[in-house]
Design an enzyme around this catalytic site. Structure first.
Site, mmCIF file in Angstrom:
data_model
loop_
_atom_site.group_PDB
_atom_site.id
_atom_site.type_symbol
_atom_site.label_atom_id
_atom_site.label_comp_id
_atom_site.label_asym_id
_atom_site.label_seq_id
_atom_site.Cartn_x
_atom_site.Cartn_y
_atom_site.Cartn_z
ATOM 1 N N ARG A 10 -6.164 -1.413 -4.991
ATOM 2 C CA ARG A 10 -6.213 -0.992 -3.583
ATOM 3 C C ARG A 10 -7.175 -1.817 -2.729
ATOM 4 O O ARG A 10 -7.774 -1.306 -1.778
ATOM 5 C CB ARG A 10 -6.581 0.495 -3.444
ATOM 6 N N SER A 64 -2.735 8.787 0.318
ATOM 7 C CA SER A 64 -3.844 9.218 -0.546
ATOM 8 C C SER A 64 -5.147 8.920 0.182
ATOM 9 O O SER A 64 -5.394 7.782 0.573
ATOM 10 C CB SER A 64 -3.823 8.448 -1.860
ATOM 11 N N GLU A 119 -9.686 5.661 0.782
ATOM 12 C CA GLU A 119 -8.762 4.521 0.698
ATOM 13 C C GLU A 119 -8.460 3.912 2.071
ATOM 14 O O GLU A 119 -8.367 2.685 2.187
ATOM 15 C CB GLU A 119 -7.462 4.985 0.022
HETATM 16 C C1 LIG Z 1 2.641 9.338 3.611
HETATM 17 C C2 LIG Z 1 1.928 8.100 3.130
HETATM 18 C C3 LIG Z 1 2.117 7.636 1.832
HETATM 19 C C4 LIG Z 1 1.464 6.479 1.386
HETATM 20 N N1 LIG Z 1 1.679 6.047 0.109
HETATM 21 C C5 LIG Z 1 1.065 4.928 -0.346
HETATM 22 C C6 LIG Z 1 1.292 4.467 -1.684
HETATM 23 O O1 LIG Z 1 2.060 5.048 -2.450
HETATM 24 N N2 LIG Z 1 0.632 3.355 -2.092
HETATM 25 C C7 LIG Z 1 -0.215 2.679 -1.263
HETATM 26 O O2 LIG Z 1 -0.785 1.667 -1.709
HETATM 27 N N3 LIG Z 1 -0.424 3.071 0.016
HETATM 28 C C8 LIG Z 1 0.191 4.177 0.487
HETATM 29 N N4 LIG Z 1 -0.034 4.605 1.772
HETATM 30 C C9 LIG Z 1 -0.952 3.865 2.630
HETATM 31 C C10 LIG Z 1 -0.259 2.859 3.583
HETATM 32 O O3 LIG Z 1 1.077 3.186 3.786
HETATM 33 C C11 LIG Z 1 -0.348 1.424 3.067
HETATM 34 O O4 LIG Z 1 -1.691 1.041 2.907
HETATM 35 C C12 LIG Z 1 0.348 0.436 4.016
HETATM 36 O O5 LIG Z 1 0.422 -0.827 3.414
HETATM 37 C C13 LIG Z 1 -0.359 0.310 5.369
HETATM 38 O O6 LIG Z 1 0.473 -0.462 6.200
HETATM 39 P P1 LIG Z 1 0.388 -0.417 7.773
HETATM 40 O O7 LIG Z 1 1.263 -1.476 8.291
HETATM 41 O O8 LIG Z 1 0.661 0.972 8.251
HETATM 42 O O9 LIG Z 1 -1.149 -0.786 7.998
HETATM 43 P P2 LIG Z 1 -2.099 -0.265 9.165
HETATM 44 O O10 LIG Z 1 -2.440 1.165 8.901
HETATM 45 O O11 LIG Z 1 -1.551 -0.610 10.478
HETATM 46 O O12 LIG Z 1 -3.394 -1.151 8.873
HETATM 47 C C14 LIG Z 1 -4.163 -0.939 7.705
HETATM 48 C C15 LIG Z 1 -5.180 -2.075 7.576
HETATM 49 O O13 LIG Z 1 -4.478 -3.289 7.336
HETATM 50 C C16 LIG Z 1 -4.760 -4.230 8.378
HETATM 51 N N5 LIG Z 1 -3.516 -4.948 8.667
HETATM 52 C C17 LIG Z 1 -2.317 -4.434 9.016
HETATM 53 N N6 LIG Z 1 -1.415 -5.424 9.180
HETATM 54 C C18 LIG Z 1 -2.067 -6.585 8.936
HETATM 55 C C19 LIG Z 1 -1.700 -7.953 8.958
HETATM 56 N N7 LIG Z 1 -0.459 -8.346 9.261
HETATM 57 N N8 LIG Z 1 -2.646 -8.892 8.647
HETATM 58 C C20 LIG Z 1 -3.919 -8.524 8.342
HETATM 59 N N9 LIG Z 1 -4.329 -7.240 8.310
HETATM 60 C C21 LIG Z 1 -3.407 -6.289 8.611
HETATM 61 C C22 LIG Z 1 -5.229 -3.414 9.554
HETATM 62 O O14 LIG Z 1 -6.061 -4.166 10.422
HETATM 63 C C23 LIG Z 1 -5.991 -2.301 8.855
HETATM 64 O O15 LIG Z 1 -7.270 -2.746 8.513
HETATM 65 C C24 LIG Z 1 0.600 5.769 2.255
HETATM 66 C C25 LIG Z 1 0.415 6.236 3.571
HETATM 67 C C26 LIG Z 1 1.072 7.381 4.005
HETATM 68 C C27 LIG Z 1 0.874 7.854 5.412
#
Ligand SMILES: Cc1cc2nc3c(=O)[nH]c(=O)nc-3n(C[C@H](O)[C@H](O)[C@H](O)COP(=O)(O)OP(=O)(O)OC[C@H]3O[C@@H](n4cnc5c(N)ncnc54)[C@H](O)[C@@H]3O)c2cc1C
Length: 362
Positions: free
Chosen positions: A170, A247, A354
């Site tokens: 993670r 999580s 996380e």
């Molecule tokens: C219901 C639910 C279930 C989930 N299940 C899982 C799971 O099973 N496994 C898991 O690992 N995670 C899980 N997550 C967490 C999340 O979905 C992941 O971490 C996902 O990859 C975040 O993507 P995002 O585009 O929404 O990032 P954001 O929330 O928009 O950003 C998260 C971080 O990443 C950075 N970021 C985003 N895009 C970029 C980019 N292009 N370049 C550089 N930095 C960037 C942002 O600045 C921020 O710091 C879950 C979340 C939810 C709500």
């Protein structure tokens, strides 16, 4: 800034409308970037002007403070997909702003294996390397081929291999850092249509395969989505148990020499039976415990604290903190602190959040 190709200044939307936890105040500005070059140019110009930037994908891993926020949001929205038939592998190249699960569905729909266990994870393609997303026995590190990033220190727009990313459980060099912005990502696929080996016992059981076997990616995707929905882990506007950041805590890794003390605290509180059954897995640096198991056994059951609380644990999964619609950032943070402190007090184990925190902290 909105004069740059592929960049549009959007209305000053609050982060509550752009995050899955549905909390967060108003940024100074929101730039929607529909090309990789637009993303890189926006971040370059904001860095040069020394303006705080939040790079935003799907907002599914963020805890954002309320009120007026001194930052500009650069929303990554480039969504192109291309399949590259290379000699030793089939590669899919996707824009960082594409919704991750759309990519998974597309690859599986074409009969290719590789991404199926990661079905249903919310957010964007570009964020998957940021915390090395993982689920059901697979981490993105296993299928990642290359990342195109904009290096915010050197100004280079370049392709790098996974060893540049420091991927671990993670986390990566990109998490909680201003190191670089992901513009495009390439993943290796199995063109013969075999899934990744199924390592997660619950998934193997549902699929009726032996752990380590490969099977049909479409069947794996269907089964993973079913399992995830049962735990409130697939976004659903009609299911408040999914209004979360997923999580909330990572599974804690305790040093092997500290494990007997944890077991004895568990035994003291719950008896020898539960202490013997506590989930524990060998991991880098010691033994990985289950955060959800510890939270529940420390007295924070599903739905804690009550059905009238604006912020509460999911009724399906104790590891998700949810906003039932009216919660503020302060409500979520107070609950997160209570759970973290309660687990420490009960078992002497420190839980670490996380998600990424913006303008606030636990
Ligand atoms: C219901 C639910 C279930 C989930 N299940 C899982 C799971 O099973 N496994 C898991 O690992 N995670 C899980 N997550 C967490 C999340 O979905 C992941 O971490 C996902 O990859 C975040 O993507 P995002 O585009 O929404 O990032 P954001 O929330 O928009 O950003 C998260 C971080 O990443 C950075 N970021 C985003 N895009 C970029 C980019 N292009 N370049 C550089 N930095 C960037 C942002 O600045 C921020 O710091 C879950 C979340 C939810 C709500």
């Amino acid at each position: 800034m909105s004069d740059v190709d592929g960049v549009a200044a959007a209305p000053r939307t609050s982060l509550a409308e752009l995050t899955t936890l549905r909390i967060g105040g108003r940024p100074r500005a929101l730039l929607e970037c529909s090309t990789a070059e637009g993303v890189a140019e926006s971040v370059r110009a904001l860095d040069a002007a020394d303006r705080p930037v939040l790079v935003l994908g799907g907002g599914s891993n963020l805890v954002v403070a309320g009120g007026d926020l001194d930052l500009v949001v650069v929303a990554v929205r480039n969504r192109e997909v291309e399949y590259l038939d290379e000699a030793d592998a089939l590669i899919v190249r996707a824009g960082a702003g594409l919704t991750w699960d759309e990519l998974v569905a597309d690859t599986v729909g074409r009969g290719y294996g590789g991404l199926e266990c990661l079905s249903g994870i919310p957010g964007s393609v570009g964020a998957t390397p940021v915390q090395n997303v993982g689920a059901y026995g697979v981490e993105v590190a296993q299928v990642l081929h290359r990342v195109r990033w904009y290096d915010r220190a050197t100004g280079a727009d370049e392709w790098v291999t996974p060893d540049a990313l420091g991927l671990a459980y993670r986390t990566s060099v990109l998490k909680n850092s201003d190191r670089a912005v992901v513009l495009e990502v390439e993943f290796r696929l199995d063109r013969a249509g075999r899934s990744e080996p199924i390592r997660y016992a619950e998934l193997a059981g549902r699929l009726g395969v032996e752990p380590g076997e490969r099977t049909d990616p479409a069947l794996v995707r269907h089964t993973v989505l079913e399992l995830r929905r049962g735990k409130g882990m697939v976004l659903d506007d009609d299911d408040e148990d999914t209004w979360s950041a997923g999580s909330f805590f990572t599974n804690p890794v305790v040093r092997d020499e500290d494990l007997p003390a944890v077991r004895s605290r568990v035994a003291g509180r719950l008896g020898d039976g539960p202490a013997g059954q506590m989930p524990a897995f060998a991991a880098t640096g010691g033994t990985k415990l289950s955060a959800g198991w510890l939270i529940e056994r420390a007295g924070f059951g599903k739905g804690y604290p009550s059905s009238s609380s604006p912020a509460r644990l999911s009724t399906k999964h104790t590891l998700a903190l949810t906003n039932r619609g009216e919660a503020t950032a302060d409500d979520v943070i107070a609950l997160a602190r209570e759970v973290r402190d309660g687990v420490r007090e009960a078992f002497g184990v420190e839980l670490h959040p996380e998600p990424v925190w913006v303008g606030c902290s636990i």
